[in-house]
Design an enzyme around this catalytic site. Structure first.
Site, PDB file in Angstrom:
ATOM      1  N   LEU A  43       5.603  -5.636  12.770  1.00 26.46           N
ATOM      2  CA  LEU A  43       6.913  -6.261  12.636  1.00 26.46           C
ATOM      3  C   LEU A  43       7.990  -5.204  12.403  1.00 26.46           C
ATOM      4  O   LEU A  43       7.854  -4.358  11.529  1.00 26.46           O
ATOM      5  CB  LEU A  43       6.916  -7.252  11.466  1.00 26.46           C
ATOM      6  CG  LEU A  43       5.824  -8.323  11.483  1.00 26.46           C
ATOM      7  CD1 LEU A  43       5.929  -9.185  10.236  1.00 26.46           C
ATOM      8  CD2 LEU A  43       5.921  -9.172  12.742  1.00 26.46           C
TER       9      LEU A  43
ATOM     10  N   THR B 297      -1.189  -2.655   5.611  1.00 29.51           N
ATOM     11  CA  THR B 297      -1.522  -1.442   6.350  1.00 29.51           C
ATOM     12  C   THR B 297      -2.468  -0.597   5.513  1.00 29.51           C
ATOM     13  O   THR B 297      -2.100  -0.133   4.434  1.00 29.51           O
ATOM     14  CB  THR B 297      -0.252  -0.646   6.692  1.00 29.51           C
ATOM     15  OG1 THR B 297       0.612  -1.469   7.488  1.00 29.51           O
ATOM     16  CG2 THR B 297      -0.595   0.624   7.464  1.00 29.51           C
TER      17      THR B 297
ATOM     18  N   LYS C  74       5.465   6.575   5.301  1.00 35.34           N
ATOM     19  CA  LYS C  74       4.232   6.306   4.556  1.00 35.34           C
ATOM     20  C   LYS C  74       3.004   6.380   5.461  1.00 35.34           C
ATOM     21  O   LYS C  74       1.978   6.974   5.093  1.00 35.34           O
ATOM     22  CB  LYS C  74       4.326   4.925   3.907  1.00 35.34           C
ATOM     23  CG  LYS C  74       3.068   4.428   3.240  1.00 35.34           C
ATOM     24  CD  LYS C  74       3.300   3.084   2.566  1.00 35.34           C
ATOM     25  CE  LYS C  74       3.525   1.957   3.546  1.00 35.34           C
ATOM     26  NZ  LYS C  74       2.275   1.553   4.270  1.00 35.34           N
TER      27      LYS C  74
ATOM     28  N   THR D  54       0.860  -1.194   0.000  1.00 31.10           N
ATOM     29  CA  THR D  54       0.000   0.000   0.000  1.00 31.10           C
ATOM     30  C   THR D  54       0.891   1.237   0.000  1.00 31.10           C
ATOM     31  O   THR D  54       0.935   1.986   0.976  1.00 31.10           O
ATOM     32  CB  THR D  54      -0.942   0.021   1.211  1.00 31.10           C
ATOM     33  OG1 THR D  54      -0.168  -0.097   2.419  1.00 31.10           O
ATOM     34  CG2 THR D  54      -1.945  -1.111   1.143  1.00 31.10           C
TER      35      THR D  54
ATOM     36  N   LYS E 110      -3.102   0.519  13.919  1.00 32.28           N
ATOM     37  CA  LYS E 110      -1.821   0.387  13.218  1.00 32.28           C
ATOM     38  C   LYS E 110      -1.216   1.751  12.922  1.00 32.28           C
ATOM     39  O   LYS E 110      -0.034   2.016  13.200  1.00 32.28           O
ATOM     40  CB  LYS E 110      -2.027  -0.399  11.921  1.00 32.28           C
ATOM     41  CG  LYS E 110      -0.848  -0.388  10.958  1.00 32.28           C
ATOM     42  CD  LYS E 110       0.367  -1.082  11.516  1.00 32.28           C
ATOM     43  CE  LYS E 110       1.475  -1.125  10.459  1.00 32.28           C
ATOM     44  NZ  LYS E 110       2.645  -1.871  10.912  1.00 32.28           N
TER      45      LYS E 110
ATOM     46  N   CYS F 234       7.573   2.044   6.653  1.00 33.28           N
ATOM     47  CA  CYS F 234       6.357   2.238   7.450  1.00 33.28           C
ATOM     48  C   CYS F 234       6.146   3.676   7.925  1.00 33.28           C
ATOM     49  O   CYS F 234       5.148   4.300   7.580  1.00 33.28           O
ATOM     50  CB  CYS F 234       6.380   1.300   8.655  1.00 33.28           C
ATOM     51  SG  CYS F 234       6.259  -0.447   8.224  1.00 33.28           S
TER      52      CYS F 234
END
Length: 438
Positions: A153, A122, A266, A86, A207, A263
């Site tokens: 993770l 995500t 973004k 994503t 998340k 992560c």
């Protein structure tokens, strides 16, 4: 249980290997035939400690399979995970959900019997609703429920995080998903992993909220580092002491050149976009993003200042290119902005990274890539530690001084102390600590 994971990227591959290691039968599906062929041959396309052994062991035991054929894999599955990418969408920064929705459509065509479809990608709040709508519209007779099961993770420690998690979050709207998802994670739950069921939208928000909070924590200590330098304090002592407060905690309080990776950049951007869509702006996160972006180029100015304010015509050596150690991931790595800023200043840059140089070549083609730290340091005016790989924690400074043009160390990860470097005649610069001239 029979598990199918759509998407054999980082999250899908790690999750699949770990589920298989618990005894489940897992099939990883990906449209990239070259990747699937490589995985069948034991060639892991990413660097993650212990992952190659885990894949090999479970493939040999016939618990882990790889295929490009989605239909048969989904038809046989009790649970189907969507674990596709994503990325940030070009133009507006929203999460690009096209891969998720494409996967949902293909899953809809293949479902046979009751199936839990769980999003591990995500995704913004409300994505599960759209996945459910797509499947229902494509296959009105399908017997399924949609759940949200976000991953938490850390690259470089993903297997440990999966097997011994702080929490397992499952968002559901239909109680029929509770039993199969509980059974799936039962091996972890016996290891005291807390399994938390929430609403689907809550799980999706958790998340983003988790990653954004950690990003803010990193940015906070980086700003404290700047203030520490200005007032003559030591940010490492500041971080250690405030981290002893259990309400704050010690993790993610290491000052440095800013956060990067797949992560945090973004996810913070996507959360800000979602909040703006609902007219609930998140000022703290917006500031976190802005401060982090500025910080990366500010680290290049720290290097330039260390060599006298001008790097034109000078060679600078960078140690570490990936956004963190124990990964080959170059996405949004601080090294990208630092190297570009040094190049803009006229420097020639040599570099070494234990795992990331192949990926870095595409992003930073102007670097002189070297086979080790000492080759990178040859004739350099300054040595810059950008990523704190273990092998950089015990450098031979006698040897470095012999090969460098100037004995200058710019330690952007604070893995050394001035008192350790002084005896070798090095000029030392760090982040958030006093660095008087020697």
């Amino acid at each position: 249980m029979r598990i199918t994971i759509v998407g054999a990227g980082y999250v899908g591959l790690v999750s699949g290997a770990c589920f298989a290691d618990f005894g489940h039968h897992v099939t990883c599906v990906d449209k990239d035939a070259t990747k699937i062929d490589a995985l069948r041959n034991g060639d892991i396309p990413i660097f993650e400690p212990r992952l190659d052994d885990l894949v090999a062991k479970n493939s040999k035991a016939d618990r882990l399979k790889f295929t490009t054929e989605l239909k048969e894999s989904v038809a046989d599955a009790d649970i189907v995970f969507i674990a596709v990418g994503t990325p940030s969408r070009r133009g507006d920064g929203h999460a690009d959900l096209s891969y998720v929705y494409d996967a949902a459509g293909e899953i809809a065509d293949a479902i046979e019997g009751f199936t839990v479809v769980a999003t591990k990608s995500t995704v913004p709040v409300g994505t599960g609703d759209e996945v459910e709508r797509i499947i229902r519209e494509r296959n009105p007779k399908a017997d399924f429920v949609v759940a949200s099961n976000p991953e938490f993770l850390r690259e470089g420690a993903a297997i440990e995080d999966f097997k011994h998690p702080d929490r397992i979050v499952v968002g559901i709207e239909d109680e029929r998903a509770r039993s199969p998802m509980s059974e799936l994670y039962r091996p972890i739950y016996l290891n005291k992993g807390p399994l938390v069921f929430t609403s689907r939208r809550t799980a999706e928000l958790i998340k983003y909220a988790s990653n954004s909070f950690l990003a803010m924590k990193i940015t906070f200590i980086n700003e404290m580092a700047d203030l520490s330098e200005a007032v003559g304090a030591d940010v490492q002592d500041v971080a250690r002491v405030i981290g002893l407060d259990k309400r704050i905690g010690s993790k993610f309080l290491n000052s440095g050149p800013g956060f990067g990776g797949s992560c945090f950049p973004k996810d913070t951007t996507a959360l800000v976009k979602t909040a703006n869509d609902y007219e609930r702006p998140l000022s703290l996160i917006e500031t976190t993003i802005a401060v982090n972006d500025r910080r990366k180029r500010a680290m290049a100015r720290k290097v330039i200042d260390a060599v006298g304010g001008n790097v034109r015509g000078k060679r600078i050596a960078m140690l570490g290119l990936t956004f963190k150690p124990n990964t080959d991931d170059m996405r949004d790595a601080p090294s990208l902005a630092i190297a570009q800023a040094l190049k803009d200043g006229g420097a020639t840059i040599s570099a070494y990274d234990p795992e990331g140089m192949e990926q870095a070549r595409a992003e930073l083609p102007f670097l002189d890539f070297c086979h080790d730290a000492y080759a990178a340091a040859e004739n350099a005016e300054a040595l810059v530690i950008v990523t704190e790989w273990d092998q950089f924690r015990a450098l031979d400074f006698t040897r470095l001084k012999q090969v460098m043009a100037q004995p200058i160390l710019v330690d952007l990860r604070n893995i050394y102390r001035k008192s350790e470097i002084e005896p070798y005649g090095f000029k030392y610069r760090c982040v958030g600590r006093p660095h008087e001239e020697i």
